[in-house]
Design a protein around this motif. Structure first.
Motif, PDB file in Angstrom:
ATOM      1  N   THR A  88       4.590 -35.876  95.605  1.00  0.00           N
ATOM      2  CA  THR A  88       5.354 -35.477  94.421  1.00  0.00           C
ATOM      3  C   THR A  88       5.937 -36.730  93.756  1.00  0.00           C
ATOM      4  OG1 THR A  88       7.427 -35.145  95.644  1.00  0.00           O
ATOM      5  CG2 THR A  88       5.976 -33.223  95.400  1.00  0.00           C
ATOM      6  N   VAL A  89       6.085 -36.651  92.439  1.00  0.00           N
ATOM      7  CA  VAL A  89       6.689 -37.763  91.681  1.00  0.00           C
ATOM      8  C   VAL A  89       7.738 -37.180  90.737  1.00  0.00           C
ATOM      9  CG1 VAL A  89       6.262 -39.835  90.292  1.00  0.00           C
ATOM     10  CG2 VAL A  89       4.402 -38.890  91.679  1.00  0.00           C
ATOM     11  N   ASN A  90       8.968 -37.595  90.909  1.00  0.00           N
ATOM     12  CA  ASN A  90      10.054 -37.143  90.038  1.00  0.00           C
ATOM     13  C   ASN A  90      10.919 -38.337  89.649  1.00  0.00           C
ATOM     14  OD1 ASN A  90       9.806 -34.087  89.985  1.00  0.00           O
ATOM     15  ND2 ASN A  90       9.813 -34.454  92.203  1.00  0.00           N
ATOM     16  N   ALA A  91      11.829 -38.121  88.705  1.00  0.00           N
ATOM     17  CA  ALA A  91      12.712 -39.216  88.269  1.00  0.00           C
ATOM     18  C   ALA A  91      14.136 -38.706  88.104  1.00  0.00           C
ATOM     19  CB  ALA A  91      12.216 -39.802  86.953  1.00  0.00           C
ATOM     20  N   TYR A  92      15.099 -39.617  88.352  1.00  0.00           N
ATOM     21  CA  TYR A  92      16.513 -39.316  88.087  1.00  0.00           C
ATOM     22  C   TYR A  92      16.912 -40.026  86.806  1.00  0.00           C
ATOM     23  CZ  TYR A  92      16.822 -43.738  90.748  1.00  0.00           C
ATOM     24  OH  TYR A  92      16.627 -45.017  91.217  1.00  0.00           O
ATOM     25  N   CYS A  93      17.710 -39.343  85.988  1.00  0.00           N
ATOM     26  CA  CYS A  93      18.104 -39.894  84.682  1.00  0.00           C
ATOM     27  C   CYS A  93      19.627 -39.928  84.581  1.00  0.00           C
ATOM     28  CB  CYS A  93      17.538 -39.026  83.564  1.00  0.00           C
ATOM     29  SG  CYS A  93      15.755 -38.811  83.642  1.00  0.00           S
ATOM     30  N   PRO A  94      20.250 -41.010  85.088  1.00  0.00           N
ATOM     31  CA  PRO A  94      21.717 -41.088  85.035  1.00  0.00           C
ATOM     32  C   PRO A  94      22.216 -41.347  83.618  1.00  0.00           C
ATOM     33  CG  PRO A  94      20.767 -42.625  86.657  1.00  0.00           C
ATOM     34  CD  PRO A  94      19.647 -42.160  85.772  1.00  0.00           C
ATOM     35  N   GLY A  95      23.558 -41.249  83.478  1.00  0.00           N
ATOM     36  CA  GLY A  95      24.190 -41.503  82.176  1.00  0.00           C
ATOM     37  C   GLY A  95      24.829 -42.875  82.148  1.00  0.00           C
ATOM     38  N   THR A 130       7.689 -31.257  90.856  1.00  0.00           N
ATOM     39  CA  THR A 130       7.011 -32.529  90.571  1.00  0.00           C
ATOM     40  C   THR A 130       6.868 -32.763  89.071  1.00  0.00           C
ATOM     41  OG1 THR A 130       5.279 -34.016  91.366  1.00  0.00           O
ATOM     42  CG2 THR A 130       4.531 -31.836  90.621  1.00  0.00           C
ATOM     43  N   GLY A 131       6.870 -34.041  88.684  1.00  0.00           N
ATOM     44  CA  GLY A 131       6.662 -34.417  87.284  1.00  0.00           C
ATOM     45  C   GLY A 131       7.910 -34.305  86.423  1.00  0.00           C
ATOM     46  N   GLN A 132       9.088 -34.169  87.050  1.00  0.00           N
ATOM     47  CA  GLN A 132      10.313 -33.938  86.289  1.00  0.00           C
ATOM     48  C   GLN A 132      11.170 -35.201  86.186  1.00  0.00           C
ATOM     49  OE1 GLN A 132      10.436 -30.974  84.746  1.00  0.00           O
ATOM     50  NE2 GLN A 132       8.464 -30.746  85.788  1.00  0.00           N
ATOM     51  N   ALA A 133      11.749 -35.413  85.042  1.00  0.00           N
ATOM     52  CA  ALA A 133      12.710 -36.510  84.834  1.00  0.00           C
ATOM     53  C   ALA A 133      14.034 -35.829  84.508  1.00  0.00           C
ATOM     54  CB  ALA A 133      12.255 -37.419  83.697  1.00  0.00           C
ATOM     55  N   ALA A 171       8.824 -44.671  78.848  1.00  0.00           N
ATOM     56  CA  ALA A 171       7.569 -44.962  79.568  1.00  0.00           C
ATOM     57  C   ALA A 171       7.646 -44.457  81.010  1.00  0.00           C
ATOM     58  CB  ALA A 171       7.292 -46.472  79.550  1.00  0.00           C
ATOM     59  N   VAL A 172       8.804 -44.631  81.640  1.00  0.00           N
ATOM     60  CA  VAL A 172       8.959 -44.151  83.030  1.00  0.00           C
ATOM     61  C   VAL A 172       8.773 -42.635  83.083  1.00  0.00           C
ATOM     62  CG1 VAL A 172      10.602 -43.862  84.945  1.00  0.00           C
ATOM     63  CG2 VAL A 172      10.429 -46.073  83.785  1.00  0.00           C
ATOM     64  N   LYS A 173       9.307 -41.935  82.069  1.00  0.00           N
ATOM     65  CA  LYS A 173       9.148 -40.476  82.035  1.00  0.00           C
ATOM     66  C   LYS A 173       7.668 -40.117  81.920  1.00  0.00           C
ATOM     67  CE  LYS A 173      10.797 -38.104  78.534  1.00  0.00           C
ATOM     68  NZ  LYS A 173      11.703 -37.446  77.607  1.00  0.00           N
ATOM     69  N   GLY A 174       6.936 -40.814  81.052  1.00  0.00           N
ATOM     70  CA  GLY A 174       5.494 -40.560  80.893  1.00  0.00           C
ATOM     71  C   GLY A 174       4.728 -40.841  82.170  1.00  0.00           C
ATOM     72  N   LEU A 175       5.066 -41.943  82.825  1.00  0.00           N
ATOM     73  CA  LEU A 175       4.382 -42.306  84.081  1.00  0.00           C
ATOM     74  C   LEU A 175       4.674 -41.270  85.164  1.00  0.00           C
ATOM     75  CD1 LEU A 175       5.198 -46.129  84.072  1.00  0.00           C
ATOM     76  CD2 LEU A 175       2.898 -45.132  83.942  1.00  0.00           C
ATOM     77  N   THR A 176       5.900 -40.760  85.172  1.00  0.00           N
ATOM     78  CA  THR A 176       6.287 -39.747  86.164  1.00  0.00           C
ATOM     79  C   THR A 176       5.445 -38.484  85.963  1.00  0.00           C
ATOM     80  OG1 THR A 176       8.536 -40.650  86.216  1.00  0.00           O
ATOM     81  CG2 THR A 176       8.251 -38.404  87.051  1.00  0.00           C
ATOM     82  N   GLN A 177       5.301 -38.067  84.706  1.00  0.00           N
ATOM     83  CA  GLN A 177       4.541 -36.841  84.425  1.00  0.00           C
ATOM     84  C   GLN A 177       3.052 -37.017  84.762  1.00  0.00           C
ATOM     85  OE1 GLN A 177       5.397 -35.825  80.312  1.00  0.00           O
ATOM     86  NE2 GLN A 177       7.522 -35.309  80.781  1.00  0.00           N
ATOM     87  N   ALA A 178       2.487 -38.169  84.352  1.00  0.00           N
ATOM     88  CA  ALA A 178       1.042 -38.386  84.563  1.00  0.00           C
ATOM     89  C   ALA A 178       0.718 -38.524  86.046  1.00  0.00           C
ATOM     90  CB  ALA A 178       0.595 -39.641  83.808  1.00  0.00           C
ATOM     91  N   SER A 179       1.505 -39.350  86.761  1.00  0.00           N
ATOM     92  CA  SER A 179       1.188 -39.583  88.177  1.00  0.00           C
ATOM     93  C   SER A 179       1.443 -38.330  89.010  1.00  0.00           C
ATOM     94  CB  SER A 179       1.987 -40.776  88.719  1.00  0.00           C
ATOM     95  OG  SER A 179       3.368 -40.580  88.542  1.00  0.00           O
ATOM     96  N   ALA A 180       2.414 -37.513  88.609  1.00  0.00           N
ATOM     97  CA  ALA A 180       2.666 -36.261  89.352  1.00  0.00           C
ATOM     98  C   ALA A 180       1.414 -35.391  89.341  1.00  0.00           C
ATOM     99  CB  ALA A 180       3.831 -35.513  88.730  1.00  0.00           C
ATOM    100  N   GLN A 181       0.745 -35.324  88.175  1.00  0.00           N
ATOM    101  CA  GLN A 181      -0.450 -34.474  88.085  1.00  0.00           C
ATOM    102  C   GLN A 181      -1.617 -35.091  88.845  1.00  0.00           C
ATOM    103  OE1 GLN A 181      -0.795 -32.848  83.820  1.00  0.00           O
ATOM    104  NE2 GLN A 181       0.943 -34.246  83.724  1.00  0.00           N
ATOM    105  N   GLU A 182      -1.762 -36.423  88.755  1.00  0.00           N
ATOM    106  CA  GLU A 182      -2.874 -37.083  89.456  1.00  0.00           C
ATOM    107  C   GLU A 182      -2.706 -37.026  90.969  1.00  0.00           C
ATOM    108  OE1 GLU A 182      -3.639 -41.061  88.110  1.00  0.00           O
ATOM    109  OE2 GLU A 182      -3.717 -40.473  86.004  1.00  0.00           O
ATOM    110  N   LEU A 183      -1.459 -37.063  91.450  1.00  0.00           N
ATOM    111  CA  LEU A 183      -1.230 -37.209  92.894  1.00  0.00           C
ATOM    112  C   LEU A 183      -0.933 -35.897  93.605  1.00  0.00           C
ATOM    113  CD1 LEU A 183       0.838 -40.534  92.729  1.00  0.00           C
ATOM    114  CD2 LEU A 183      -1.555 -40.276  93.426  1.00  0.00           C
TER     115      LEU A 183
END
Ligand SMILES: NC(=O)C1=CN([C@@H]2O[C@H](COP(=O)(O)OP(=O)(O)OC[C@H]3O[C@@H](n4cnc5c(N)ncnc54)[C@H](O)[C@@H]3O)[C@@H](O)[C@H]2O)C=CC1
Ligand SMILES: CC(=O)C(C)=O
Length: 256
Positions: A175-182, A243-246, A157-169
Motif C-alpha cells: 500500500t502507498v499513502n501520504a500524510y498531509c500536515p498543516g 491505498t493511494g490516499q493523501a 507531485a508527491v500526491k500524484g506519485l502516491t496515487q500512481a504507485s498505489a495502483q501499480e503496487l
C-alpha cells in the motif's frame, strides 16, 4: 519477529516524531538523515526507551544511497515492512523570483527522493510479499499557497506519485499513502517564517507563523506527535484496506 520501519529525514522534526512513535508501536527503527549528529541522537533516544534502532546516513537525492539504505535495513533486521519518505526541504519566494537552481534543488529532495524511496522499498517489499510505503505530502499538496509555489508543486507531485504507485503496487500487496500536515512547529517553519517575514515586509519574527496558525480551526499549531499519531495508523494493519490516499491532518486548514 518485530517488523521494521525506515524513516528518512528522522534526525529531527516530524521524522523524529514518527520514528519515536513507531518504535513505541513495536517496530525496529532505521533512522536515516544527512545530519549524522542528529540521526545518532534519535537512535540513542529510541535505544534508551528500550527499542531497537540503527542509523544509516543517506541523502535522498541519491538513488544509490537509498538502495543502500534499504539493503542495510533488510540485512540488519531481516525485512523492511514500512518505509516513510519523510525527508523534505522548503523554499519560500514569489514565483517571479524563483531561480532554476532553486527548482532543481527542491525537486531533487522532495520529488526525486520520494521516487527513489518508493522504488527501493517496493523492490524489497515485493520479495517479502508486501509492505507499506508512506510519503510526506502537505496542505500545500492540496492547495497552492503564495510564496510557496515551487514547494507546493513538489507536494502536488508527491500526491500524484502516491496515487500512481498505489495502483501499480497493489497486486504485490504494497500500500502507498501520504500524510498531509498543516503548520507544524519544526525548524522548517522557523525557516519559512524568517523568509516570509523578509519577503512580505512583516514586522517581526514569528508574524508569518502567527498569520498561518490564526486560521486553524482547532486553535493551535501542530506538533510532530499529531502527525505521528496518524502515521502510526498508516503503518499498522488497521490501514490495510487503504491505498493511494493523501490525507489532510492539519487541525482544520484545508477542506477537501
Ligand atoms: N513543518 C511543517 O509544517 C510541514 C512539513 N511537511 C513535510 O514534512 C517533512 C518533514 O518536515 P520537518 O520535520 O518540518 O522538516 P525539518 O527541516 O525540521 O527536518 C527535515 C529533516 O530532513 C533532513 N533532510 C533534509 N534534506 C535531506 C536529504 N537530502 N536527505 C536526507 N535527509 C534530508 C534534515 O537533515 C532534517 O533532519 C517534509 O517532507 C516537509 O515537507 C509537510 C507539511 C507541513
Ligand atoms: C511546510 C508546509 O508544508 C506548510 C504548508 O506549512
Amino acid at each position: 519477529m518485530s517488523k521494521t520501519a525506515v524513516v528518512t529525514g528522522s534526525g529531527q522534526g516530524i521524522g523524529k516524531g514518527i520514528a519515536t512513535r513507531l518504535a513505541k508501536d513495536g517496530f525496529n527503527l532505521v533512522i536515516s538523515d544527512i545530519d549524522k549528529e542528529k540521526m545518532e541522537e534519535t537512535v540513542q533516544a529510541i535505544k534508551d526507551s528500550g527499542s531497537e534502532a540503527l542509523a544509516v546516513e543517506a541523502n535522498v537525492t541519491s538513488r544509490q544511497d537509498i538502495n543502500d539504505l534499504v539493503k542495510k535495513a533488510a540485512d540488519h533486521f531481516g525485512s523492511v515492512d514500512v518505509f516513510v519518505n519523510n525527508a523534505g526541504i522548503d523554499h519560500v519566494a514569489p514565483l517571479l523570483k524563483v531561480e532554476e537552481e532553486d527548482i532543481e534543488k527542491i525537486f531533487a529532495v522532495n520529488v526525486n527522493g520520494v521516487i527513489f524511496g518508493i522504488q527501493a522499498a517496493a523492490e524489497q517489499m515485493k520479495k517479502q510479499g508486501g509492505g507499506k510505503i508512506i510519503n510526506a505530502c502537505s496542505i500545500a499538496g492540496h492547495k497552492g499557497f503564495p510564496m510557496l509555489g515551487i514547494y507546493s508543486a513538489t507536494k502536488f507531485a508527491v500526491k500524484g506519485l502516491t496515487q500512481a504507485s498505489a495502483q501499480e503496487l497493489a497486486p504485490d500487496k504494497i500500500t502507498v499513502n501520504a500524510y498531509c500536515p498543516g503548520v507544524v512547529g519544526t525548524s522548517m517553519w522557523e525557516r519559512i517564517d524568517a523568509r516570509m517575514v523578509e519577503e512580505m515586509g512583516l514586522e517581526k519574527p514569528g508574524d508569518a507563523f502567527e498569520k498561518f496558525t490564526a486560521g486553524i480551526a482547532l486553535g493551535r499549531p501542530q506538533t510532530p506527535e499529531d502527525v505521528a499519531n496518524f502515521v502510526s495508523y498508516l503503518a499498522s494493519p488497521d490501514s490495510d484496506y487503504m491505498t493511494g490516499q493523501a490525507v489532510l491532518i492539519d487541525g482544520g486548514i484545508v477542506y477537501n
